[in-house]
Design a protein around this motif. Structure first.
Motif, PDB file in Angstrom:
ATOM      1  N   LEU A   1       0.788  -1.234   0.000  1.00 51.69           N
ATOM      2  CA  LEU A   1       0.000   0.000   0.000  1.00 51.69           C
ATOM      3  C   LEU A   1       0.819   1.282   0.000  1.00 51.69           C
ATOM      4  CD1 LEU A   1      -2.712  -1.095   2.566  1.00 51.69           C
ATOM      5  CD2 LEU A   1      -2.849  -1.118   0.075  1.00 51.69           C
ATOM      6  N   THR A   2       2.110   1.211   0.308  1.00 55.94           N
ATOM      7  CA  THR A   2       2.948   2.410   0.339  1.00 55.94           C
ATOM      8  C   THR A   2       4.363   2.033  -0.046  1.00 55.94           C
ATOM      9  OG1 THR A   2       3.481   4.387   1.630  1.00 55.94           O
ATOM     10  CG2 THR A   2       3.622   2.287   2.785  1.00 55.94           C
ATOM     11  N   ASP A   3       5.171   3.032  -0.391  1.00 55.44           N
ATOM     12  CA  ASP A   3       6.547   2.783  -0.816  1.00 55.44           C
ATOM     13  C   ASP A   3       7.583   3.113   0.254  1.00 55.44           C
ATOM     14  OD1 ASP A   3       5.677   1.947  -3.273  1.00 55.44           O
ATOM     15  OD2 ASP A   3       6.364   3.703  -4.377  1.00 55.44           O
ATOM     16  N   VAL A   4       7.366   4.229   0.959  1.00 55.72           N
ATOM     17  CA  VAL A   4       8.397   4.732   1.863  1.00 55.72           C
ATOM     18  C   VAL A   4       7.790   5.168   3.190  1.00 55.72           C
ATOM     19  CG1 VAL A   4      10.195   6.494   2.193  1.00 55.72           C
ATOM     20  CG2 VAL A   4       9.816   5.543  -0.076  1.00 55.72           C
ATOM     21  N   PHE A   5       8.497   4.854   4.272  1.00 59.01           N
ATOM     22  CA  PHE A   5       8.216   5.410   5.597  1.00 59.01           C
ATOM     23  C   PHE A   5       9.295   6.446   5.883  1.00 59.01           C
ATOM     24  CE2 PHE A   5       6.157   1.588   8.033  1.00 59.01           C
ATOM     25  CZ  PHE A   5       4.993   1.752   7.316  1.00 59.01           C
ATOM     26  N   LEU A   6       8.885   7.610   6.376  1.00 57.09           N
ATOM     27  CA  LEU A   6       9.824   8.592   6.901  1.00 57.09           C
ATOM     28  C   LEU A   6       9.581   8.674   8.396  1.00 57.09           C
ATOM     29  CD1 LEU A   6      11.973  10.822   6.696  1.00 57.09           C
ATOM     30  CD2 LEU A   6      10.107  12.434   6.208  1.00 57.09           C
ATOM     31  N   LEU A   7      10.622   8.427   9.181  1.00 58.12           N
ATOM     32  CA  LEU A   7      10.549   8.502  10.641  1.00 58.12           C
ATOM     33  C   LEU A   7      11.292   9.749  11.092  1.00 58.12           C
ATOM     34  CD1 LEU A   7      11.519   4.790  11.375  1.00 58.12           C
ATOM     35  CD2 LEU A   7       9.256   5.714  10.901  1.00 58.12           C
TER      36      LEU A   7
ATOM     37  N   ARG B   1      -4.669  11.343   8.435  1.00 57.22           N
ATOM     38  CA  ARG B   1      -3.871  11.975   9.486  1.00 57.22           C
ATOM     39  C   ARG B   1      -4.360  11.457  10.821  1.00 57.22           C
ATOM     40  NH1 ARG B   1      -6.337  16.230   9.268  1.00 57.22           N
ATOM     41  NH2 ARG B   1      -5.317  17.166   7.494  1.00 57.22           N
ATOM     42  N   GLU B   2      -3.432  11.046  11.674  1.00 56.51           N
ATOM     43  CA  GLU B   2      -3.808  10.556  13.005  1.00 56.51           C
ATOM     44  C   GLU B   2      -2.831  11.073  14.045  1.00 56.51           C
ATOM     45  OE1 GLU B   2      -4.336   6.355  13.359  1.00 56.51           O
ATOM     46  OE2 GLU B   2      -5.403   6.203  11.466  1.00 56.51           O
ATOM     47  N   GLY B   3      -3.328  11.348  15.233  1.00 56.76           N
ATOM     48  CA  GLY B   3      -2.493  11.658  16.388  1.00 56.76           C
ATOM     49  C   GLY B   3      -2.009  13.086  16.513  1.00 56.76           C
ATOM     50  N   LYS B   4      -2.452  13.984  15.637  1.00 51.76           N
ATOM     51  CA  LYS B   4      -1.919  15.347  15.673  1.00 51.76           C
ATOM     52  C   LYS B   4      -2.302  16.094  16.953  1.00 51.76           C
ATOM     53  CE  LYS B   4      -0.904  19.192  12.661  1.00 51.76           C
ATOM     54  NZ  LYS B   4      -1.143  19.827  11.390  1.00 51.76           N
ATOM     55  N   ALA B   5      -3.474  15.849  17.471  1.00 57.15           N
ATOM     56  CA  ALA B   5      -3.918  16.559  18.679  1.00 57.15           C
ATOM     57  C   ALA B   5      -3.055  16.223  19.892  1.00 57.15           C
ATOM     58  CB  ALA B   5      -5.387  16.241  18.968  1.00 57.15           C
ATOM     59  N   GLU B   6      -2.611  14.976  19.986  1.00 52.94           N
ATOM     60  CA  GLU B   6      -1.832  14.550  21.149  1.00 52.94           C
ATOM     61  C   GLU B   6      -0.362  14.955  21.053  1.00 52.94           C
ATOM     62  OE1 GLU B   6      -3.660  12.382  19.295  1.00 52.94           O
ATOM     63  OE2 GLU B   6      -5.404  12.227  20.612  1.00 52.94           O
ATOM     64  N   GLY B   7       0.180  14.971  19.847  1.00 54.22           N
ATOM     65  CA  GLY B   7       1.563  15.360  19.656  1.00 54.22           C
ATOM     66  C   GLY B   7       2.582  14.345  20.145  1.00 54.22           C
ATOM     67  N   ARG B   8       2.208  13.087  20.208  1.00 51.23           N
ATOM     68  CA  ARG B   8       3.144  12.034  20.636  1.00 51.23           C
ATOM     69  C   ARG B   8       3.603  11.188  19.452  1.00 51.23           C
ATOM     70  NH1 ARG B   8       5.402  12.801  25.433  1.00 51.23           N
ATOM     71  NH2 ARG B   8       5.923  10.597  25.407  1.00 51.23           N
ATOM     72  N   TRP B   9       2.673  10.814  18.584  1.00 52.14           N
ATOM     73  CA  TRP B   9       2.986  10.061  17.372  1.00 52.14           C
ATOM     74  C   TRP B   9       1.973  10.511  16.328  1.00 52.14           C
ATOM     75  CZ3 TRP B   9       2.956   3.966  17.045  1.00 52.14           C
ATOM     76  CH2 TRP B   9       3.244   3.567  15.736  1.00 52.14           C
ATOM     77  N   VAL B  10       2.437  11.294  15.374  1.00 51.50           N
ATOM     78  CA  VAL B  10       1.566  11.775  14.305  1.00 51.50           C
ATOM     79  C   VAL B  10       1.867  10.959  13.058  1.00 51.50           C
ATOM     80  CG1 VAL B  10       0.859  13.740  12.898  1.00 51.50           C
ATOM     81  CG2 VAL B  10       1.558  14.105  15.277  1.00 51.50           C
ATOM     82  N   LEU B  11       0.839  10.382  12.486  1.00 57.20           N
ATOM     83  CA  LEU B  11       0.966   9.624  11.252  1.00 57.20           C
ATOM     84  C   LEU B  11       0.315  10.427  10.134  1.00 57.20           C
ATOM     85  CD1 LEU B  11       0.591   5.927  10.593  1.00 57.20           C
ATOM     86  CD2 LEU B  11      -0.823   7.482   9.260  1.00 57.20           C
ATOM     87  N   LEU B  12       1.066  10.663   9.066  1.00 54.82           N
ATOM     88  CA  LEU B  12       0.564  11.360   7.882  1.00 54.82           C
ATOM     89  C   LEU B  12       0.700  10.420   6.693  1.00 54.82           C
ATOM     90  CD1 LEU B  12       2.425  14.746   8.425  1.00 54.82           C
ATOM     91  CD2 LEU B  12       0.006  14.291   8.897  1.00 54.82           C
ATOM     92  N   ASP B  13      -0.422  10.099   6.058  1.00 52.85           N
ATOM     93  CA  ASP B  13      -0.431   9.180   4.923  1.00 52.85           C
ATOM     94  C   ASP B  13      -0.638   9.978   3.644  1.00 52.85           C
ATOM     95  OD1 ASP B  13      -0.869   7.234   3.006  1.00 52.85           O
ATOM     96  OD2 ASP B  13      -2.415   6.181   4.145  1.00 52.85           O
ATOM     97  N   PHE B  14       0.369   9.931   2.762  1.00 54.03           N
ATOM     98  CA  PHE B  14       0.296  10.610   1.470  1.00 54.03           C
ATOM     99  C   PHE B  14       0.248   9.608   0.319  1.00 54.03           C
ATOM    100  CE2 PHE B  14       2.503  13.516   4.365  1.00 54.03           C
ATOM    101  CZ  PHE B  14       1.703  14.642   4.241  1.00 54.03           C
ATOM    102  N   GLY B  15      -0.138   8.382   0.599  1.00 47.13           N
ATOM    103  CA  GLY B  15      -0.199   7.349  -0.438  1.00 47.13           C
ATOM    104  C   GLY B  15       1.145   6.652  -0.583  1.00 47.13           C
ATOM    105  N   ASP B  16       1.996   7.163  -1.456  1.00 48.58           N
ATOM    106  CA  ASP B  16       3.317   6.568  -1.677  1.00 48.58           C
ATOM    107  C   ASP B  16       4.254   6.759  -0.491  1.00 48.58           C
ATOM    108  OD1 ASP B  16       2.529   5.841  -4.212  1.00 48.58           O
ATOM    109  OD2 ASP B  16       3.571   7.470  -5.228  1.00 48.58           O
ATOM    110  N   LEU B  17       3.955   7.732   0.349  1.00 47.89           N
ATOM    111  CA  LEU B  17       4.787   8.066   1.499  1.00 47.89           C
ATOM    112  C   LEU B  17       3.938   8.117   2.759  1.00 47.89           C
ATOM    113  CD1 LEU B  17       7.447   9.251   2.814  1.00 47.89           C
ATOM    114  CD2 LEU B  17       6.543  11.501   2.174  1.00 47.89           C
ATOM    115  N   VAL B  18       4.412   7.459   3.809  1.00 47.63           N
ATOM    116  CA  VAL B  18       3.778   7.570   5.120  1.00 47.63           C
ATOM    117  C   VAL B  18       4.824   8.143   6.073  1.00 47.63           C
ATOM    118  CG1 VAL B  18       2.745   6.318   7.064  1.00 47.63           C
ATOM    119  CG2 VAL B  18       2.173   5.667   4.719  1.00 47.63           C
TER     120      VAL B  18
END
Length: 125
Positions: A37-43, A73-90
Motif C-alpha cells: 500500500l505504500t513505498d516509503v516510511f519517513l521517521l 492523518r492521526e495523532g496530531k492533537a496529542e503530539g506524541r505520534w503523528v501519522l501522515l499518509d500521502f499514499g506513496d509516502l507515510v
C-alpha cells in the motif's frame, strides 16, 4: 520492488520540511517490498509535543502546497505520534520517547534505507 521516483521526490520534500522545524534523527525506509500500500516510511523525532505538531504541520503544508494530498492523518492533537499518509509516502513524527518505545526501525530493519538530501546547517560537522 523498490520505491517509485514519485515517492522518493515527495520524501525529499517531506524531509526538508521536517528539518526546517528541527526534526531530528530522520530515517527513510523503502517498505515497498513487504507493504503493497505504500513505498516509503519517513521517521522523524521531535523533542516535545509542540515540536512534533509543528514538524507534522510543516510536512503536511509543504506536501499539500506541492499538490500531494493528505489521505489520512492521526495523532496530531496529542503530539506524541503523528501519522501522515500521502499514499506513496507515510510519515511518522514521534516524540523521542515514543519513538524509542515503538522502535519502528527495528520492526522494519530488513527494509533498505533511502538516502535523504538535507541542507548542511551552520556548525554541523
Amino acid at each position: 520492488m523498490t520505491a517509485t521516483d514519485h515517492a522518493k521526490q515527495i520524501l525529499q520534500l517531506a524531509a526538508r520540511a521536517a528539518d526546517s522545524k528541527s526534526g531530528e534523527d530522520l530515517v527513510a525506509l523503502d517498505v515497498s517490498g513487504p507493504l503493497p500500500l505504500t513505498d516509503v516510511f519517513l521517521l522523524v523525532s521531535g523533542r516535545v509535543e509542540r515540536n512534533v505538531i509543528a514538524i507534522a504541520g510543516e510536512i503536511e503544508d509543504q506536501l499539500n502546497e506541492a499538490g500531494v494530498k493528505t489521505l489520512r492523518r492521526e495523532g496530531k492533537a496529542e503530539g506524541r505520534w503523528v501519522l501522515l499518509d500521502f499514499g506513496d509516502l507515510v510519515v511518522h513524527v514521534f516524540h523521542e520517547e515514543d519513538r524509542m518505545y515503538y522502535a519502528l526501525e527495528r520492526l522494519w530493519k530488513d527494509c533498505p534505507v533511502v538516502p535523504l538530501e538535507l541542507p548542511v546547517h551552520e556548525g554541523a560537522e
